[in-house]
Design an enzyme around this catalytic site. Structure first.
Site, PDB file in Angstrom:
ATOM      1  NE  ARG A  65      -2.490   1.076   3.580  1.00 20.70           N
ATOM      2  CZ  ARG A  65      -2.146   0.203   4.556  1.00 20.70           C
ATOM      3  NH1 ARG A  65      -2.666  -1.009   4.337  1.00 20.70           N
ATOM      4  NH2 ARG A  65      -1.640   0.400   5.723  1.00 20.70           N
ATOM      5  CE1 TYR A 118     -14.661  16.218 -12.213  1.00 21.40           C
ATOM      6  CE2 TYR A 118     -13.753  15.712 -10.034  1.00 21.40           C
ATOM      7  CZ  TYR A 118     -14.526  15.403 -11.167  1.00 21.40           C
ATOM      8  OH  TYR A 118     -14.511  14.109 -11.575  1.00 21.40           O
ATOM      9  CG  ASP A 190      -8.236  20.155 -10.773  1.00 16.90           C
ATOM     10  OD1 ASP A 190      -7.450  19.735 -11.556  1.00 16.90           O
ATOM     11  OD2 ASP A 190      -9.314  19.520 -10.503  1.00 16.90           O
ATOM     12  CE  LYS A 215     -11.157  14.540 -16.335  1.00 15.54           C
ATOM     13  NZ  LYS A 215     -11.190  13.905 -15.195  1.00 15.54           N
TER      14      LYS A 215
END
Length: 401
Positions: A65, A118, A190, A215
């Site tokens: 992890r 967003y 962002d 993206k």
């Protein structure tokens, strides 16, 4: 003088993209192998205990992890491209948006958020962060240095997004970052729209930059991953700790796809940029279009800020059609090369009907028509223009009929 045949001292981004995150050992594979691992084993108790003590340090193998060599390599590549000291990779873009909120906010703190944020992040702020006793308020994305008037004694973080991914306001990042820093307030931005190639918020004074690598970095709509990059080593460590307490873990397959996407990021972005700007300029001249929202157009109200801070533009922009939602639906459904769907950044062109009015609290969406978001993929620009023209002709027939 540099010796003949030696590499440049500061490689350009296109060169960096072909080198960052690759295995150092030679002979060896050109691509970083996948590491599927949960348990990491050690030869001695001392080695295990040393790894546990250093588990939040970059590059420490302790448990799956916390990261594996492929994850560390990807994080290092993003940090270098972004100009940060370290990056934390997380399972999605939304996870990246939420991570700094969890890492740096506590009950009683106040966070200022751009009103163009967003929309899923807005929902997370209202449904999760505010529920934990954090005060959330929103500000005009064009506030610039005037944001000082909304700072409170308990303001801990300013959340930026430039430009907004629906209405495309460009924020004055240096001005806002300077105000926040003077007051001891952290800033996060962002940067998904521009990617680290076309905008570097950390160089403009921002403390943390988040991106949906889903993206442009991945680039093929087949993996989900987010990144958070810090300008400060202490902040990076706190982000790594928070990611662990949240149980964030990214798939090695997704990391591999993101690493592979990095190799072609520059050439893809240039194509998206040129095609979107060509389409946006053409759409400005169409009678069915009230306005085009693309920061790289001289008509955009924030064009001067875009020219100052950005080195390129995204394939994502919006048009306000001079019609109702029913007419915009006719237009969208007539398109053959623009598929209807969320997200963007892949090779395929997309169209999305949207209404920003319901996701505003500090400002008012002043649109009189219907806002349609367009994403220019990697298809031929002339074919995309012809597709849009056919859709507009269908809209004209609907309007006149």
């Amino acid at each position: 003088m540099r010796e003949s045949g030696s590499p440049p001292c500061q490689p350009r981004p296109e060169t960096q993209l072909s080198r960052l995150g690759r295995p150092a050992a030679h002979p060896g594979p050109v691509n970083m192998p996948l590491h599927r691992a949960s348990t990491i084993v050690f030869d001695t108790v001392a080695e295990l205990e040393a790894a546990k003590a250093a588990r939040f340090d970059k590059g420490t193998m302790f448990y799956g992890r916390f990261g594996t060599p492929d994850v560390f390599a990807f994080e290092g590549a993003i940090a270098t491209l972004s100009g940060g000291v370290g990056t934390v990779a997380v399972p999605s873009g939304l996870a990246a948006c939420v991570l700094p909120l969890v890492a740096f906010l506590k009950p009683g703190d106040h966070v200022l958020v751009t009103d163009s944020v967003y929309e899923p992040a807005r929902t997370s702020l209202q449904a999760f962060i505010a529920r934990s006793g954090v005060e959330v308020s929103y500000f005009d994305p064009r506030a610039g240095a005037q944001i000082a008037g909304q700072m409170r004694a308990n303001t801990r973080l300013v959340y930026l997004e430039s430009p907004g991914s629906l209405t495309f306001e460009v924020q004055d990042l240096p001005a806002i970052a300077a105000v926040a820093r003077d007051k001891g307030v952290l800033t996060m931005c962002d940067n998904t729209w521009a990617s680290p190639l076309y905008l570097k918020p950390l160089s403009l004074g921002v403390d943390l930059v988040v991106e949906a690598a889903t993206k442009y970095v991945v680039g093929h709509s087949d993996a989900m991953i987010g990144t958070v990059t810090a300008a400060d080593a202490a902040h990076h460590r706190l982000l790594r700790q928070a990611a662990n307490w949240l149980g964030y873990r990214i798939s090695p397959d997704d990391v591999y796809l993101a690493q592979r996407g990095l190799r072609t990021l520059a050439v893809r972005l240039e194509r998206h940029y040129r095609t979107s700007l060509d389409l946006a300029a053409w759409l400005e001249g169409r009678p069915e279009v009230r306005r085009v929202l693309h920061p790289a157009l001289p008509s955009h109200p924030d064009h001067a800020l875009w020219r100052r801070d950005f080195s390129g533009a995204s394939g994502l922009f919006a048009v306000e059609l001079d019609t109702s939602k029913a007419g915009a639906t006719i237009f969208a459904e007539a398109l053959q090369l623009f598929s209807q769907g969320f997200s963007w950044g892949g090779y395929e062109s997309l169209v999305l009907l949207t209404d920003p009015a319901h996701a505003r609290t500090a400002t008012r969406w002043d649109g009189q028509g219907t806002l349609v978001r367009l994403y220019a993929g990697l298809e031929d620009a002339e074919d995309l223009r012809a597709d849009l023209q056919a859709g507009l002709e269908r809209l004209k027939a609907f309007t006149n009929g």
